[in-house]
Structure formats: C-alpha cells, structure tokens
Write a protein that holds these residues in place. Structure first.
Motif, PDB file in Angstrom:
ATOM      1  N   ASP A  55      -3.595  -9.068   0.205  1.00 35.41           N
ATOM      2  CA  ASP A  55      -4.534  -8.954   0.585  1.00 35.41           C
ATOM      3  C   ASP A  55      -4.664  -7.785   0.175  1.00 35.41           C
ATOM      4  O   ASP A  55      -5.853  -6.866  -0.356  1.00 35.41           O
ATOM      5  N   VAL A  56      -3.609  -6.700   0.506  1.00 32.52           N
ATOM      6  CA  VAL A  56      -4.091  -5.508   0.467  1.00 32.52           C
ATOM      7  C   VAL A  56      -3.996  -4.527  -0.975  1.00 32.52           C
ATOM      8  O   VAL A  56      -5.046  -3.996  -1.540  1.00 32.52           O
ATOM      9  N   LEU A  57      -3.045  -5.390  -1.297  1.00 32.09           N
ATOM     10  CA  LEU A  57      -2.279  -4.473  -3.289  1.00 32.09           C
ATOM     11  C   LEU A  57      -4.107  -5.469  -3.544  1.00 32.09           C
ATOM     12  O   LEU A  57      -4.663  -4.539  -4.602  1.00 32.09           O
ATOM     13  N   THR A  58      -4.722  -6.491  -3.650  1.00 36.70           N
ATOM     14  CA  THR A  58      -5.329  -7.286  -4.415  1.00 36.70           C
ATOM     15  C   THR A  58      -7.195  -6.652  -4.528  1.00 36.70           C
ATOM     16  O   THR A  58      -7.530  -6.017  -5.377  1.00 36.70           O
ATOM     17  N   LYS A  59      -7.603  -6.589  -3.385  1.00 37.45           N
ATOM     18  CA  LYS A  59      -8.220  -5.533  -3.056  1.00 37.45           C
ATOM     19  C   LYS A  59      -8.416  -3.915  -4.041  1.00 37.45           C
ATOM     20  O   LYS A  59      -9.163  -3.178  -4.213  1.00 37.45           O
ATOM     21  N   ALA A  60      -6.786  -3.205  -3.344  1.00 32.77           N
ATOM     22  CA  ALA A  60      -6.881  -1.918  -4.092  1.00 32.77           C
ATOM     23  C   ALA A  60      -6.614  -1.750  -6.463  1.00 32.77           C
ATOM     24  O   ALA A  60      -7.161  -1.402  -5.926  1.00 32.77           O
ATOM     25  N   PHE A  61      -6.219  -3.308  -6.187  1.00 31.47           N
ATOM     26  CA  PHE A  61      -6.394  -2.578  -7.299  1.00 31.47           C
ATOM     27  C   PHE A  61      -7.575  -3.749  -8.068  1.00 31.47           C
ATOM     28  O   PHE A  61      -7.366  -3.958  -9.570  1.00 31.47           O
ATOM     29  N   VAL A 118      -1.998 -12.479  -9.483  1.00 31.08           N
ATOM     30  CA  VAL A 118      -1.710 -11.100 -10.495  1.00 31.08           C
ATOM     31  C   VAL A 118      -0.578 -10.507  -9.365  1.00 31.08           C
ATOM     32  O   VAL A 118       0.774  -9.621 -10.068  1.00 31.08           O
ATOM     33  N   VAL A 119      -1.000 -10.274  -8.839  1.00 29.73           N
ATOM     34  CA  VAL A 119       0.108  -9.325  -7.578  1.00 29.73           C
ATOM     35  C   VAL A 119       1.336 -10.169  -6.963  1.00 29.73           C
ATOM     36  O   VAL A 119       2.318  -9.428  -6.610  1.00 29.73           O
ATOM     37  N   ASN A 120       1.039 -11.410  -6.245  1.00 28.78           N
ATOM     38  CA  ASN A 120       1.565 -11.786  -6.553  1.00 28.78           C
ATOM     39  C   ASN A 120       3.144 -12.039  -7.909  1.00 28.78           C
ATOM     40  O   ASN A 120       4.606 -12.030  -7.032  1.00 28.78           O
ATOM     41  N   TYR A 121       2.269 -12.144  -9.190  1.00 27.84           N
ATOM     42  CA  TYR A 121       3.449 -12.162 -10.387  1.00 27.84           C
ATOM     43  C   TYR A 121       4.222 -10.622  -9.721  1.00 27.84           C
ATOM     44  O   TYR A 121       5.622 -10.920 -10.319  1.00 27.84           O
ATOM     45  N   LEU A 122       3.528  -9.407  -9.816  1.00 24.94           N
ATOM     46  CA  LEU A 122       4.317  -7.932  -9.352  1.00 24.94           C
ATOM     47  C   LEU A 122       5.433  -8.260  -8.807  1.00 24.94           C
ATOM     48  O   LEU A 122       5.921  -7.531  -9.128  1.00 24.94           O
TER      49      LEU A 122
END
Length: 219
Positions: free
Chosen positions: A199-205, A211-215
C-alpha cells in the motif's frame, strides 16, 4: 534589554557547541588500528584501538585490488571494497577505496553513500555516470567518462554508473569515510526485510499493486 544582552552570548555558545559536535573529531593520535578485542582496546569512533606499540605494516596493507571482480550477476557489476573492515589501520582516518568492475552493459545500480562523498576515476572502458540532487529540484547531472576521466558524487545523493562500451570496464573510487556505507535504492525499497507494505509503495510510485508485488518478488 539587559536580559537580551545576557541571553544572546548563551545562545551563540550553545549554537557553536552544537555545530562543533556535528562533525567527527580530528584524530588525537597518529593512528588507531582497529581490533575486535574489547579486553585491552580503547573504543574510538566505532572500533577498539590496538596498542600503537603492537601495530605493524600489515595493519595498513591490502593485497589484490588488481584482480577483477566477478560480474556474473543480475546487474553485471561487482564492487570490491577496501574500507576499515579490510584495512584495520583506516580506523579514524576518514578515507576508503573501492574497485568497480563492469561486464559489457553492466550497471552499478542507483545507490547512496550515507557517510561519504565519492571521487571516481575510470581505469578502462566507457561509463555513463550521474547523480540526482535532493527533492528541491531533482536535477540530474550526467557525463560519459572514458579512461582517465574523473567524476565526483556528493555525499548522500543517489548516483549510478553504467558501462556503455562494448567491452569490460573498470573504475576506482575514493570515499571520504573509513566506512561510507551503501544503500542500493531498489534493494532497500523492494527487498527490505520485512517487506514494506505494498500500500505504501503503490501510493509512492503511483503504480498498480500488481506491479509492486512483482518487483518485491524480484528481490
């Protein structure tokens, strides 16, 4: 008015004291060879010091920086560090060294050194290098370097090097700390332990959570 006149020197004295303590103190001895023996050592700047009378030339020596690093990894580069962990005599001296080997198209990924500025000299090959300023502008400074060229990366700023030549490349870096540290941005953000919440990375990027889960799975 008299109270202000009395208070001002006190404030200036406190400010001067805080500024003085904001920097590493200058060494008060010729050297402080690091040891792990806590029984007979004196704790200085993160390490215990060997008795100076027991120091020898090997405490200030490292062999093998002529040997290429193994670049058979995902990014195609290898950093060989020569800091206080490798040369115990570097303790308190405020400098260290690194060799960076690059396979063709190899990358030293975007990273920061939290405790050091870096000066890089290309020994072989052609490198595309750069750094990004802080959030006020996020300016990108880049340069293509050839053999003998030198480039500087300021302390704490994100920087990188990419081999844009057809063959291998080699560079040497001097750093202004005995233990500069390194934070590789992708590893820290997507490979933290435990993982940062998607949730943090989804909003940040500003990307889909898939995509975040893949990375995160790549690290």
């Amino acid at each position: 008015m008299k109270a202000v006149q009395i208070l001002l020197p006190i404030v200036l004295l406190a400010l001067a004291s805080s500024l003085a303590s904001a920097y590493d103190p200058s060494p008060l001895q010729d050297f402080c060879v690091a040891i792990n023996d806590t029984k007979n050592g004196v704790f200085v700047n993160g390490k215990f010091c060997k008795d100076p009378k027991l120091a020898n030339a090997n405490d200030f020596f490292f062999k093998g920086l002529n040997k290429p690093g193994n670049t058979s990894n995902a990014v195609g580069s290898r950093v060989t560090q020569v800091n206080v962990q490798q040369i115990l005599g570097l303790n308190t001296l405020g400098v260290s060294l690194a060799r960076i080997d690059f396979a063709p198209k190899g990358l030293n990924p975007p990273h920061i050194h939290p405790r050091a500025s870096e000066i890089l000299v290309v020994e072989e090959g052609t490198l595309y290098v750069g750094f990004v300023t802080s959030n006020t502008e996020n300016r990108l400074f880049t340069k293509v370097l050839k053999k003998g060229d030198v480039f500087v990366f300021p302390i704490g700023l994100i920087h990188f090097q990419l081999n844009v030549g057809d063959g291998n490349a080699v560079a040497f870096a001097g750093l202004s700390s005995q233990n500069p540290g390194v934070i590789t941005i992708a590893n820290a953000v997507f490979g933290s332990n435990p993982p940062i919440s998607p949730d943090v990375l989804t909003k940040a990027f500003q990307v889909d959570k898939n995509v975040v889960n893949y990375l995160q799975k790549q690290f």
